[in-house]
Design a protein around this motif. Structure first.
Motif, PDB file in Angstrom:
ATOM      1  N   TYR A 172       0.852  -1.189   0.000  1.00  0.00           N
ATOM      2  CA  TYR A 172       0.000   0.000   0.000  1.00  0.00           C
ATOM      3  C   TYR A 172       0.893   1.246   0.000  1.00  0.00           C
ATOM      4  O   TYR A 172       1.717   1.424   0.905  1.00  0.00           O
ATOM      5  CB  TYR A 172      -0.923  -0.012   1.217  1.00  0.00           C
ATOM      6  N   VAL A 173       0.701   2.098  -1.014  1.00  0.00           N
ATOM      7  CA  VAL A 173       1.627   3.211  -1.272  1.00  0.00           C
ATOM      8  C   VAL A 173       0.878   4.544  -1.270  1.00  0.00           C
ATOM      9  O   VAL A 173      -0.137   4.697  -1.961  1.00  0.00           O
ATOM     10  CB  VAL A 173       2.341   3.029  -2.635  1.00  0.00           C
ATOM     11  N   LEU A 174       1.393   5.497  -0.491  1.00  0.00           N
ATOM     12  CA  LEU A 174       0.904   6.882  -0.507  1.00  0.00           C
ATOM     13  C   LEU A 174       1.960   7.762  -1.163  1.00  0.00           C
ATOM     14  O   LEU A 174       3.142   7.671  -0.832  1.00  0.00           O
ATOM     15  CB  LEU A 174       0.647   7.370   0.927  1.00  0.00           C
ATOM     16  N   VAL A 175       1.527   8.629  -2.088  1.00  0.00           N
ATOM     17  CA  VAL A 175       2.425   9.592  -2.743  1.00  0.00           C
ATOM     18  C   VAL A 175       1.840  10.986  -2.525  1.00  0.00           C
ATOM     19  O   VAL A 175       0.679  11.242  -2.850  1.00  0.00           O
ATOM     20  CB  VAL A 175       2.534   9.322  -4.263  1.00  0.00           C
ATOM     21  N   SER A 176       2.640  11.907  -1.964  1.00  0.00           N
ATOM     22  CA  SER A 176       2.183  13.297  -1.837  1.00  0.00           C
ATOM     23  C   SER A 176       2.719  14.114  -3.002  1.00  0.00           C
ATOM     24  O   SER A 176       3.665  13.712  -3.687  1.00  0.00           O
ATOM     25  CB  SER A 176       2.630  13.887  -0.500  1.00  0.00           C
ATOM     26  N   ALA A 177       2.091  15.293  -3.243  1.00  0.00           N
ATOM     27  CA  ALA A 177       2.369  16.081  -4.461  1.00  0.00           C
ATOM     28  C   ALA A 177       2.358  15.141  -5.655  1.00  0.00           C
ATOM     29  O   ALA A 177       3.251  15.136  -6.502  1.00  0.00           O
ATOM     30  CB  ALA A 177       3.705  16.825  -4.352  1.00  0.00           C
ATOM     31  N   ALA A 178       1.313  14.333  -5.728  1.00  0.00           N
ATOM     32  CA  ALA A 178       1.316  13.159  -6.597  1.00  0.00           C
ATOM     33  C   ALA A 178       1.191  13.483  -8.084  1.00  0.00           C
ATOM     34  O   ALA A 178       1.538  12.656  -8.926  1.00  0.00           O
ATOM     35  CB  ALA A 178       0.192  12.209  -6.187  1.00  0.00           C
ATOM     36  N   SER A 179       0.689  14.680  -8.425  1.00  0.00           N
ATOM     37  CA  SER A 179       0.592  15.013  -9.858  1.00  0.00           C
ATOM     38  C   SER A 179       1.797  15.817 -10.328  1.00  0.00           C
ATOM     39  O   SER A 179       1.861  16.227 -11.477  1.00  0.00           O
ATOM     40  CB  SER A 179      -0.688  15.809 -10.132  1.00  0.00           C
ATOM     41  N   GLY A 180       2.772  16.028  -9.422  1.00  0.00           N
ATOM     42  CA  GLY A 180       3.954  16.823  -9.770  1.00  0.00           C
ATOM     43  C   GLY A 180       4.954  16.053 -10.614  1.00  0.00           C
ATOM     44  O   GLY A 180       4.724  14.900 -11.019  1.00  0.00           O
ATOM     45  N   ALA A 181       6.095  16.678 -10.842  1.00  0.00           N
ATOM     46  CA  ALA A 181       7.108  16.137 -11.745  1.00  0.00           C
ATOM     47  C   ALA A 181       7.606  14.767 -11.307  1.00  0.00           C
ATOM     48  O   ALA A 181       7.850  13.883 -12.130  1.00  0.00           O
ATOM     49  CB  ALA A 181       8.282  17.114 -11.830  1.00  0.00           C
ATOM     50  N   SER A 193      -2.042  12.214  -2.953  1.00  0.00           N
ATOM     51  CA  SER A 193      -2.641  13.450  -2.454  1.00  0.00           C
ATOM     52  C   SER A 193      -2.176  14.602  -3.335  1.00  0.00           C
ATOM     53  O   SER A 193      -1.048  14.604  -3.839  1.00  0.00           O
ATOM     54  CB  SER A 193      -2.258  13.710  -0.996  1.00  0.00           C
ATOM     55  N   SER A 194      -3.073  15.568  -3.536  1.00  0.00           N
ATOM     56  CA  SER A 194      -2.736  16.759  -4.328  1.00  0.00           C
ATOM     57  C   SER A 194      -3.618  17.905  -3.835  1.00  0.00           C
ATOM     58  O   SER A 194      -4.420  17.719  -2.929  1.00  0.00           O
ATOM     59  CB  SER A 194      -2.943  16.497  -5.824  1.00  0.00           C
ATOM     60  N   GLY A 195      -3.477  19.083  -4.479  1.00  0.00           N
ATOM     61  CA  GLY A 195      -4.100  20.273  -3.922  1.00  0.00           C
ATOM     62  C   GLY A 195      -5.259  20.856  -4.695  1.00  0.00           C
ATOM     63  O   GLY A 195      -5.649  22.001  -4.440  1.00  0.00           O
ATOM     64  N   SER A 196      -5.857  20.103  -5.638  1.00  0.00           N
ATOM     65  CA  SER A 196      -7.034  20.614  -6.344  1.00  0.00           C
ATOM     66  C   SER A 196      -7.852  19.452  -6.902  1.00  0.00           C
ATOM     67  O   SER A 196      -7.328  18.348  -7.111  1.00  0.00           O
ATOM     68  CB  SER A 196      -6.624  21.543  -7.501  1.00  0.00           C
ATOM     69  N   GLY A 212       1.412  25.460  -5.795  1.00  0.00           N
ATOM     70  CA  GLY A 212       0.768  24.343  -6.494  1.00  0.00           C
ATOM     71  C   GLY A 212       0.004  24.758  -7.729  1.00  0.00           C
ATOM     72  O   GLY A 212      -0.918  24.067  -8.155  1.00  0.00           O
ATOM     73  N   ARG A 213       0.391  25.889  -8.341  1.00  0.00           N
ATOM     74  CA  ARG A 213      -0.343  26.376  -9.513  1.00  0.00           C
ATOM     75  C   ARG A 213      -0.138  25.471 -10.723  1.00  0.00           C
ATOM     76  O   ARG A 213      -1.005  25.339 -11.578  1.00  0.00           O
ATOM     77  CB  ARG A 213       0.100  27.808  -9.824  1.00  0.00           C
ATOM     78  N   ASN A 214       1.035  24.865 -10.817  1.00  0.00           N
ATOM     79  CA  ASN A 214       1.341  24.002 -11.969  1.00  0.00           C
ATOM     80  C   ASN A 214       0.554  22.695 -11.893  1.00  0.00           C
ATOM     81  O   ASN A 214       0.262  22.178 -10.825  1.00  0.00           O
ATOM     82  CB  ASN A 214       2.837  23.695 -12.018  1.00  0.00           C
ATOM     83  N   ILE A 215       0.254  22.173 -13.063  1.00  0.00           N
ATOM     84  CA  ILE A 215      -0.365  20.840 -13.152  1.00  0.00           C
ATOM     85  C   ILE A 215       0.587  19.977 -13.957  1.00  0.00           C
ATOM     86  O   ILE A 215       0.701  20.099 -15.174  1.00  0.00           O
ATOM     87  CB  ILE A 215      -1.752  20.913 -13.813  1.00  0.00           C
ATOM     88  N   GLY A 216       1.339  19.124 -13.270  1.00  0.00           N
ATOM     89  CA  GLY A 216       2.379  18.348 -13.925  1.00  0.00           C
ATOM     90  C   GLY A 216       3.720  19.048 -13.831  1.00  0.00           C
ATOM     91  O   GLY A 216       3.904  19.990 -13.066  1.00  0.00           O
ATOM     92  N   LYS A 217       4.660  18.561 -14.624  1.00  0.00           N
ATOM     93  CA  LYS A 217       6.039  19.069 -14.610  1.00  0.00           C
ATOM     94  C   LYS A 217       6.100  20.470 -15.230  1.00  0.00           C
ATOM     95  O   LYS A 217       5.701  20.653 -16.370  1.00  0.00           O
ATOM     96  CB  LYS A 217       6.925  18.097 -15.414  1.00  0.00           C
ATOM     97  N   GLN A 218       6.610  21.452 -14.468  1.00  0.00           N
ATOM     98  CA  GLN A 218       6.653  22.839 -14.951  1.00  0.00           C
ATOM     99  C   GLN A 218       7.905  23.078 -15.804  1.00  0.00           C
ATOM    100  O   GLN A 218       9.021  22.880 -15.346  1.00  0.00           O
ATOM    101  CB  GLN A 218       6.654  23.808 -13.768  1.00  0.00           C
TER     102      GLN A 218
END
Length: 343
Positions: free
Chosen positions: A155-164, A183-186, A329-335
């Protein structure tokens, strides 16, 4: 020949979260499009620049770190994809595409070549050499495979999960047969995690008044692996929900508003009772694995088994805004910033 060389200048050392006013876009500077004879250097045209949270650490007047601080009054520097324009170095020829550390400017004179990599042009977007195939992708690969010691069914948790980094960690975990929650911010990012990146579930931490309760809801059986990109309250809540012999890979602390006055962690006693291994790491510790990483990830991408999401800003003028946006957290994915188009 000369050309204008627009630059993003670092104005001076900061405390707290970076602001756009900490950087200045300077125009009207000219540069000779020629590498000085006898210098062993080469001149590049920068095509793409990478915005990465670690750069905030270089904006402090703090020298006891793995990277030196930026120099006030000089351009920022970071990972980039560039094309050689002129060279006094026999290993690099005009037209060559490279990735590595470069200046936040239109043209840079490169003297240090230790960690530069030549890019073989194929059907993978050039900008992916800053994300999926660059430092963030390799951070995900080395951090997950080497630090987390994952096993199928965990069982795996990833934070800032949609980031780079997080988006690839989650996909690698799924390919191994783990149950993955991000987890993510939007709500937009939650949707991306569930429907494009293939996470089993995801949640918006900003909508959770009690993170411990949220993690108990998503992981009633507990967490084997926490890949931590944020530190702070999420790390504290994860410590309460780890399983015996769980592993925490500490990759980033983007939730810390002020690196000079960090908040404390309260639940470290769980490291003892649950025999948790918590380890910080740098991707540079694992560079011997880089060739295998490229081979594995290029193959997975070409087979359609992984996808990668970028947030592309156009033009060097957009660089201060793009960089500062990382910390809200304005970016969605790798900035990424596109400085110039590859021709």
């Amino acid at each position: 020949m000369e050309a204008e060389n627009k630059q993003v200048i670092f104005k001076g050392f900061i405390e707290g979260t970076p602001k756009e006013t900490d950087l200045q876009v300077m125009a009207g500077i000219s540069i000779k499009l020629k590498a000085p004879k006898g210098s062993g250097a080469f001149l590049v045209k920068n095509l793409y620049l990478s915005c990465d949270p670690y750069m905030r650490g270089r904006m402090r007047d703090f020298r006891d770190s793995y990277l030196p601080p930026f120099v006030p009054g000089k351009p920022l520097e970071g990972f980039g994809v560039s094309q050689v324009v002129d060279s006094d170095n026999p290993s690099f020829k005009p037209g060559d595409l490279i990735s590595g550390i470069t200046g936040w400017e239109e043209y840079s004179l490169i003297r240090r070549t230790e960690q530069l990599r030549k890019i073989k042009q194929d059907d993978i977007p050039l900008s992916f050499h800053l994300g999926l195939l660059g430092m963030p992708g390799f951070t995900a690969y080395a951090g997950f495979n080497e630090v987390c010691s994952p096993k199928k069914g965990e069982y795996v948790l990833v934070s800032a999960a949609s980031g780079a980094v997080g988006q690839l960690v989650g996909q690698l975990a799924k390919l191994l047969g783990c149950h993955v929650v991000g987890s993510s911010g939007s709500s937009q990012k939650v949707d991306l995690l569930r429907n494009k990146l293939g996470f089993d579930d995801a949640f918006n931490y900003k909508e959770e008044p009690d993170l411990d309760a949220a993690l108990k809801r998503y992981f009633p059986q507990g967490i084997d692996i926490y890949f931590d990109n944020v530190g702070g309250e999420m790390l504290d809540a994860a410590l309460l929900n780890m399983r015996i012999h769980g592993r925490i890979a500490v990759c980033g602390m983007v939730s810390e508003k002020n690196l000079s006055d960090p908040g404390g962690i309260h639940n470290l006693y769980n490291l003892i009772t649950k025999r948790i291994r918590m380890q910080g790491f740098l991707q540079s510790d694992y560079l011997h694995l880089y060739p295998r990483f490229l081979e594995d990830v290029i193959s997975l991408y070409k087979q359609g088994k992984i996808v990668y999401v970028e947030d592309m800003n156009e033009g060097l003028e957009s660089a201060p805004s793009a960089f500062v946006g990382l910390f809200s957290g304005r970016n969605i994915g790798k900035q990424v910033i596109r400085v110039a188009r590859y021709e």
